[in-house]
Motif scaffolding. Structure first.
Motif, short mmCIF file in Angstrom:
data_model
loop_
_atom_site.label_atom_id
_atom_site.label_comp_id
_atom_site.label_asym_id
_atom_site.label_seq_id
_atom_site.Cartn_x
_atom_site.Cartn_y
_atom_site.Cartn_z
N ALA A 45 32.42 42.89 46.51
CA ALA A 45 31.16 42.69 47.22
C ALA A 45 31.49 42.33 48.66
O ALA A 45 32.22 41.38 48.91
CB ALA A 45 30.34 41.58 46.57
N ARG A 46 30.95 43.09 49.59
CA ARG A 46 31.25 42.79 51.00
C ARG A 46 30.12 43.32 51.88
O ARG A 46 29.32 44.15 51.47
CB ARG A 46 32.58 43.41 51.42
CG ARG A 46 32.67 44.90 51.30
CD ARG A 46 34.02 45.45 51.78
NE ARG A 46 35.09 44.98 50.94
CZ ARG A 46 35.50 45.62 49.84
NH1 ARG A 46 34.88 46.71 49.46
NH2 ARG A 46 36.49 45.16 49.13
N SER A 47 30.11 42.83 53.10
CA SER A 47 29.15 43.30 54.09
C SER A 47 29.82 43.22 55.46
O SER A 47 30.66 42.35 55.70
CB SER A 47 27.89 42.42 54.07
OG SER A 47 27.05 42.75 55.14
N ALA A 74 20.78 39.49 44.88
CA ALA A 74 21.58 38.49 45.59
C ALA A 74 21.99 39.00 46.96
O ALA A 74 21.93 38.25 47.96
CB ALA A 74 22.82 38.16 44.76
N MET A 75 22.37 40.26 47.06
CA MET A 75 22.76 40.82 48.35
C MET A 75 21.57 40.89 49.30
O MET A 75 21.66 40.53 50.49
CB MET A 75 23.38 42.21 48.17
CG MET A 75 23.86 42.85 49.46
SD MET A 75 25.26 41.98 50.25
CE MET A 75 26.62 42.66 49.30
N ASN A 76 20.42 41.35 48.80
CA ASN A 76 19.23 41.44 49.65
C ASN A 76 18.82 40.08 50.19
O ASN A 76 18.41 39.96 51.35
CB ASN A 76 18.07 42.05 48.86
CG ASN A 76 18.18 43.57 48.75
OD1 ASN A 76 18.78 44.21 49.60
ND2 ASN A 76 17.59 44.13 47.71
N ARG A 85 26.48 47.49 57.15
CA ARG A 85 26.85 48.03 55.84
C ARG A 85 27.02 46.89 54.83
O ARG A 85 27.37 45.77 55.19
CB ARG A 85 28.17 48.80 55.92
CG ARG A 85 28.19 49.92 56.93
CD ARG A 85 29.55 50.61 56.97
NE ARG A 85 29.65 51.52 58.09
CZ ARG A 85 29.20 52.76 58.12
NH1 ARG A 85 28.60 53.24 57.03
NH2 ARG A 85 29.33 53.53 59.17
N ALA A 86 26.81 47.24 53.58
CA ALA A 86 27.12 46.33 52.48
C ALA A 86 27.42 47.19 51.26
O ALA A 86 26.89 48.30 51.13
CB ALA A 86 25.96 45.39 52.19
#
Length: 971
Positions: A824-826, A857-859, A841-842
């Motif tokens: 998981a990265r951004s 969770a990312m949003n 980017r993610a």
């Protein structure tokens, strides 16, 4: 006996001999004894402390940094047979801290960890599925309580505060290696942290990390290379751990771990007499050794742990296996040999390179050059007890895997019969020496050679001398070895078929309660550590006027940099013309590989290049093409003449072109079955829409209609267009004259009109590509503003703080706290040219049934950046230290300058970034986030098995467009 007198005093030496080299025993000015090998180009020193800890030291002075490795002589071969995967997930847990690092209150945390351990033992022993679920729920409950006292990822925060990069580790069959790259002024602080880290094991935040390891297991299930490799190992080593267990472990063992077994393993193998510390970089020998002794010398030596010893029966018949997956077919087979220290390694390496060296090997010329398969090759691997020589190939359209196998076996037969050039052994040895000269100029590559020597119990003298030792092998000896060991019935073979992989393991989401991260908390160790002051290293920014020697050579710009390290030289011809100017340029350049001249056949031309040890290559990008020659300076004159002869006298061949077209078409067909190729196509579509470069291809009809003479003319005309010359080497005057005499500087023509590919605004669409896989992979992309130098500083800190390393916000929230993904990265991606757009980017790779939670969770993070002042300051100081110790050296200076020119800059932009970073505040970073990240409309690329996805949750992401393979690839 030899004696050596140095300025610091008399050093008493003893001499050990290996082959043609002497190993000298010396004593340094601090009284520490060490070994070094005579005529070792790396000048490595090997120390042994009183407790048995090995120290490997080598100096590379390019920049004020040190590549560090801590090697533990153990891996998955030592895993208990009822706890496979243990060595690997222990490696993960060593990052979790100790009773001092990573805890707010060890007295309260310790009994809870003990309770978790006891529960896991009950869980492992329990057979009733319902009771196991109840026990896991209890583990989750107690883990939540224990996490209140933990400080997540504090080890990484400590290491990042040093300005470290590349913080990671890996585990394989016989090794576990921990690596960092640190500023050299932080050596003692690094040793302080590592000494504490390896002094004890605390299995903190265990169940979330174990779930992350399981996600890594899922990734391995989706990896075709591992699918075939595991089957090769299983059949080649049916009685030993090389083949009966994998490093990642089984699903059953990963889901039923024993914390007690992990502790026992750590106590047995993580002992000083089974470990080595390696430093490669800019440091002082006499300072480093006492410091290592200070921090690791107090470790108590323990009984030397017994290493697993593999024992196998000879392979006496062909063992055939099949595996299936959605990707295209291929075949791989392997022979077994003795281990790394044996004479087998010498002979097999020679045979491997005579067969497959990417230029003039028998497989290269007789199969690949003649396009008899889609592609074939070989490679060797050597472990402590055994080694293997593997061969692989992919079929052309209508060709069977058995036919591919037979073609490769035919080349092995040529070795037995001596059907290879008499000069080939010398050429291979020179090629290997040249490659080592290049690689040992890199700290990471030299470190790998050192730790492999340590892991395999191979004397360093044997490593240094191995290529000279190969050079003493005769052709007849090689033939005799091949006849004895490469028989028609002593190999294992795996036919990788296209179809459904019925062995995939799919499990339910365990439902982990997010643990406490305590982002602002700090251990006492951390607080005291951060008070330790070291003298800062002043940054050094590139003075391009000083470093680059610019001039003219005929009508072209000529730039040079002197190579002060070794005798390797490179020439680059650089044109600002690429595939955007002509789709056929890339086609022509790749066709060059199959061409001969009026003087040389294609095969003989390859032999000539390999004989003189000069490599050539062409890299055609979208708007820039690099043509290069590399070799020893003494061989460059012949290389220049030969290359210019090829370019100016390339002869088209219609038969080879028709085979070339068939190869392209088959490769395209295979790409539509390959998960990674589909993902690349999907993400291009999500970012750019239908009008993207990935889909901008030459159609099958057009390919078949092209006259190959048109392609050779494109090659011959290439240098008629404007281009510049860059030289990196140690004889600029001679080389300049050679280029001037032999090179075609052409007519300086203007470039053809460039095709424009728009970068449309992202509008929140979701693009889905189906593929049968365990995980789902999702990529988010949003277009931001055009390239802007003023956002380089905040975006760099954002990437470090928010979406990068082990202590980043994204990693902590999605993997560490919620265990929703392994990957998981951004990041904020700055454009490579001044007229292009930046992108946000993610991405997430996770078990399909965890995807909705992971996306939520990312949003949430992408719209509300958590603010942790201490973590921000850590990221900021890490960035400053990395810039301060970054040095552009050798040829990299020129390519860095070229990248700056693309952005409209003519100076080292790091000077501005360093100054701006020093004054950047968390509020300013938050402003950058609010302006450039928050509220972006992300296009989404999603690949996975639709049957395993929660489609209702997917539909909530936005308007979905399910893409066909034809949509993605345009064929």
């Amino acid at each position: 006996m030899r004696k050596s007198i140095l300025v610091c005093g008399i050093l008493f030496n003893s001499v050990l001999t290996y082959a043609q080299l002497n190993t000298l025993k010396k004593t340094d000015s601090k009284g520490y004894t060490y070994e070094m090998v005579e005529n070792d180009p790396s000048n490595t020193r090997i120390y042994t402390l009183k407790n048995g800890l090995k120290i490997y030291l080598a100096q590379l002075k390019d920049e004020p940094r040190i590549q560090t490795h801590i090697a533990v002589k153990t891996g998955s071969n030592n895993d208990p047979e009822d706890n496979t995967g243990l060595a690997h997930y222990l490696e993960h847990m060593v990052f979790k801290g100790t009773s001092k690092i990573g805890t707010q209150d060890w007295a309260k945390e310790k009994p809870l960890i003990k309770q978790i351990s006891d529960l896991y033992e009950q869980h492992k022993a329990e057979k009733d599925p319902a009771k196991k679920v109840a026990l896991y729920k209890k583990i989750d409950e107690v883990s939540q309580e224990a996490s209140k006292y933990a400080v997540a990822n504090e080890y990484d925060k400590l290491i990042s505060s040093l300005g470290a990069s590349g913080t990671n580790a890996h585990t394989s069959l016989e090794e576990t290696i921990y690596h960092n790259n640190i500023p050299n002024n932080e050596l003692e602080k690094w040793l302080k942290v590592e000494s504490e880290r390896f002094s004890e094991l605390v299995l903190r935040l265990f169940h979330t990390e174990l779930e992350a390891v399981y996600e890594e297991f899922n990734r391995s299930q989706d990896n075709d290379g591992r699918l075939v490799y595991y089957k090769i190992m299983e059949t080649l080593f049916p009685k030993s751990h090389y083949g009966t267990q994998t490093t990642i472990g089984t699903s059953e063992h990963l889901k039923n771990p024993s914390m007690v077994a992990i502790h026992n393993y750590f106590d047995k193998y993580y002992v000083p007499n089974n470990m080595a510390v390696m430093l490669i970089g800019d440091f002082d020998f006499d300072t480093a050794v006492p410091l290592i002794d200070k921090y690791f010398g107090s470790y108590a030596a323990k009984p030397q742990p017994a290493q697993y010893v593999a024992k196998e029966e000879p392979v006496k018949k062909i063992v055939t296996s099949e595996v299936s997956s959605p990707s295209s077919e291929r075949v791989q087979f392997a022979y077994r040999f003795d281990g790394a220290k044996s004479s087998d390694a010498k002979y097999v390496t020679l045979i491997d390179y005579i067969l497959s060296n990417s230029t003039a090997g028998l497989i290269d010329l007789n199969i690949n050059q003649q396009q008899k398969t889609l592609g074939a090759g070989s490679g060797s691997s050597f472990f402590r007890d055994y080694g293997m020589h593997s061969f692989y190939g992919s079929p052309k359209e209508g060709q069977s895997l058995e036919e591919v196998r037979d073609l490769i076996l035919g080349q092995i037969e040529n070795i037995k019969q001596g059907k290879f050039e008499d000069w080939m052994i010398d050429a291979v040895v020179n090629d290997l020496k040249k490659s080592r000269l290049q690689s040992w100029d890199n700290s990471r590559a030299l470190a790998a050679s050192l730790y492999k020597s340590y892991i395999n119990d191979m004397p360093w003298a044997q490593v240094v001398d191995q290529y000279d030792e190969m050079g003493r092998v005769t052709k007849q000896e090689l033939m005799d070895f091949a006849k004895k060991h490469y028989n028609q019935d002593n190999y294992v073979i795996v036919f990788k078929r296209q179809g459904e992989n019925k062995d995939l393991v799919r499990v339910s989401n365990p439902g982990i309660t997010p643990i406490q991260l305590n982002r602002s908390a700090e251990s006492d160790f951390y607080k005291d550590f951060m008070k330790i002051e070291v003298k800062d290293i002043a940054p050094v920014f590139v003075d391009f006027k000083k470093e680059l020697k610019e001039g003219k050579i005929k009508n072209a710009k000529f730039t040079s940099i002197e190579n002060k390290t070794n005798d390797l030289s490179s020439i680059y011809y650089i044109s600002d013309m690429g595939s955007d100017h002509s789709k056929k340029l890339g086609l022509a350049i790749n066709y060059l590989d199959y061409l001969g001249t009026s003087k040389y056949s294609p095969e003989n031309l390859k032999k000539e290049f390999y004989k003189i040890g000069v490599e050539y290559g062409v890299n055609a990008g979208t708007d820039r093409t690099y043509v290069y020659l590399t070799g020893l300076q003494k061989n460059l004159p012949d290389g220049i003449k030969l290359f210019e002869h090829l370019i100016n006298d390339a002869v088209a061949n219609n038969d080879s072109y028709q085979e070339y077209v068939k190869t392209i078409l088959k490769s395209r067909e295979n790409a539509k079955k390959n998960k990674n190729a589909i993902a690349v196509a999907l993400n291009n579509y999500a970012q750019y829409g239908e009008n993207n470069r990935f889909r901008d291809i030459i159609s099958e009809e057009e390919l078949k209609a092209i006259n190959p003479n048109e392609l050779t003319q494109i090659i011959k005309d290439f240098f008629n267009y404007k281009h510049q010359v860059f030289y990196f080497g140690n004889n600029v005057d001679e080389t300049k004259k050679l280029i001037e005499k032999n090179h075609n500087f052409g007519k300086g023509l203007a470039y053809p009109k460039k095709k424009d590919f728009p970068q449309p605004v992202t509008d929140g669409k979701v693009y889905f590509a189906p593929y049968d896989m365990v995980q789902a992979e999702i990529n988010f992309v949003a277009r931001d503003t055009k390239y802007d130098p003023t956002v380089l500083t905040p975006s760099g800190i954002f990437n470090e703080y928010f979406g990068g390393g082990l202590s980043s916000i994204v990693f902590q929230e999605i993997r560490e706290s919620k265990s929703l993904a392994y990957s998981a990265r951004s990041n904020y991606s700055n454009a490579t040219k001044k007229d292009l757009y930046n992108y946000v980017r993610a991405n997430i790779g996770t078990q399909a049934n965890k995807l909705p939670q992971a996306v939520d969770a990312m949003n949430e993070l992408m719209n509300d950046m958590p603010k942790a002042p201490n973590q921000f300051e850590n990221s900021k100081q890490a960035a400053l230290k990395q810039i301060a110790t970054k040095r552009y050296t050798k040829a990299n200076i020129f390519f860095y300058w070229l990248s700056l020119q693309d952005k409209g800059l003519n100076y080292d932009i790091n000077k501005d970034i360093y100054s701006q970073t020093s004054t950047l505040t968390l509020d300013q970073l938050n402003s950058f986030f609010n302006k450039h990240i928050k509220g972006q409309k992300f296009n989404v690329g999603l690949i996975g098995n639709k049957e395993n996805l929660d489609w209702n949750a997917v539909q909530k992401l936005g308007t979905i467009k399910e893409l066909t393979l034809e949509d993605l690839f345009n064929y």
